[in-house]
Motif scaffolding. Structure first.
Motif, PDB file in Angstrom:
ATOM      1  N   LEU A 293       0.822  -1.209   0.000  1.00  0.00           N
ATOM      2  CA  LEU A 293       0.000   0.000   0.000  1.00  0.00           C
ATOM      3  C   LEU A 293       0.855   1.258   0.000  1.00  0.00           C
ATOM      4  N   TYR A 294       1.876   1.296   0.840  1.00  0.00           N
ATOM      5  CA  TYR A 294       2.661   2.523   1.008  1.00  0.00           C
ATOM      6  C   TYR A 294       3.863   2.632   0.069  1.00  0.00           C
TER       7      TYR A 294
ATOM      8  N   SER B  92       2.105   0.626  -4.453  1.00  0.00           N
ATOM      9  CA  SER B  92       0.823   0.882  -5.120  1.00  0.00           C
ATOM     10  C   SER B  92       0.847   2.123  -5.996  1.00  0.00           C
ATOM     11  N   GLY B  93       1.806   2.990  -5.783  1.00  0.00           N
ATOM     12  CA  GLY B  93       1.849   4.241  -6.539  1.00  0.00           C
ATOM     13  C   GLY B  93       1.058   5.364  -5.883  1.00  0.00           C
ATOM     14  N   LEU B  94       0.468   5.093  -4.727  1.00  0.00           N
ATOM     15  CA  LEU B  94      -0.277   6.121  -4.004  1.00  0.00           C
ATOM     16  C   LEU B  94       0.672   6.958  -3.157  1.00  0.00           C
ATOM     17  N   ASP B  95       0.319   8.225  -2.952  1.00  0.00           N
ATOM     18  CA  ASP B  95       1.109   9.010  -2.010  1.00  0.00           C
ATOM     19  C   ASP B  95       0.675   8.641  -0.589  1.00  0.00           C
ATOM     20  N   ARG B  96       1.405   9.120   0.394  1.00  0.00           N
ATOM     21  CA  ARG B  96       1.162   8.735   1.787  1.00  0.00           C
ATOM     22  C   ARG B  96      -0.251   9.098   2.247  1.00  0.00           C
ATOM     23  N   ASP B  97      -0.728  10.274   1.873  1.00  0.00           N
ATOM     24  CA  ASP B  97      -2.077  10.682   2.301  1.00  0.00           C
ATOM     25  C   ASP B  97      -3.143   9.744   1.741  1.00  0.00           C
ATOM     26  N   ASP B  98      -3.017   9.386   0.458  1.00  0.00           N
ATOM     27  CA  ASP B  98      -3.990   8.469  -0.136  1.00  0.00           C
ATOM     28  C   ASP B  98      -3.904   7.088   0.508  1.00  0.00           C
ATOM     29  N   ALA B  99      -2.688   6.621   0.756  1.00  0.00           N
ATOM     30  CA  ALA B  99      -2.521   5.317   1.406  1.00  0.00           C
ATOM     31  C   ALA B  99      -3.104   5.350   2.817  1.00  0.00           C
TER      32      ALA B  99
ATOM     33  N   ASP C 165      -5.574   7.210   3.774  1.00  0.00           N
ATOM     34  CA  ASP C 165      -7.028   7.205   3.595  1.00  0.00           C
ATOM     35  C   ASP C 165      -7.551   5.800   3.303  1.00  0.00           C
ATOM     36  N   ILE C 166      -6.833   5.053   2.465  1.00  0.00           N
ATOM     37  CA  ILE C 166      -7.240   3.684   2.135  1.00  0.00           C
ATOM     38  C   ILE C 166      -7.216   2.827   3.398  1.00  0.00           C
TER      39      ILE C 166
END
Length: 130
Positions: A30-31, A34-41, A43-44
């Motif tokens: 996830l962190y 996944s390619g998400l930034d920390r805030d999005d991760a 939130d997930i």
């Protein structure tokens, strides 16, 4: 990350099968992958924990159906117990993912504080040498 098929027809898609992995692996994916930034991760992870807690609360409120059949009653109790156990596993999983991220962020804060202390020490020594 293991993936699973969800939906049918044109709505069919793949999504991560979180509970098929250890929380540490889920966190890493996830962190870091996944390619998400920390805030999005974050939130997930928070959304998944909230959904898991909601499922656990719902499972804990269930009562066996009224019936005159003792075997149906026993089967219903077992179904409720399985749902409670599955929901608790999900809550534990996402709690562990969030705890791992808290550890990562604490270590990062410590590293940054140590780097700042070293810069301050060098600057102080430079001023004293002048």
């Amino acid at each position: 990350m293991p993936m699973r098929q969800v939906g049918t027809g044109q709505n069919r898609h793949q999504e991560p099968d979180w509970l098929a992995t250890a929380p540490e692996r889920g966190h890493d994916w996830l962190y870091n992958e996944s390619g998400l930034d920390r805030d999005d991760a974050n939130d997930i992870a928070a959304s998944n924990l909230k959904a898991a807690q909601k499922a656990l609360d719902k499972a804990n409120k269930q009562k066996p159906k009224e019936t005159t059949d003792p075997f149906a009653r026993k089967a219903d109790r077992e179904r409720i117990k399985r749902e409670q156990e599955d929901a608790q596993k999900a809550v534990d999983y996402w709690t562990a993912v969030r705890a791992r991220q808290a550890e990562v962020e604490a270590a990062e804060r410590e590293r940054l504080a140590a780097e700042q202390a070293e810069r301050d020490r060098i600057e102080r020594e430079r001023r004293e040498a002048e």
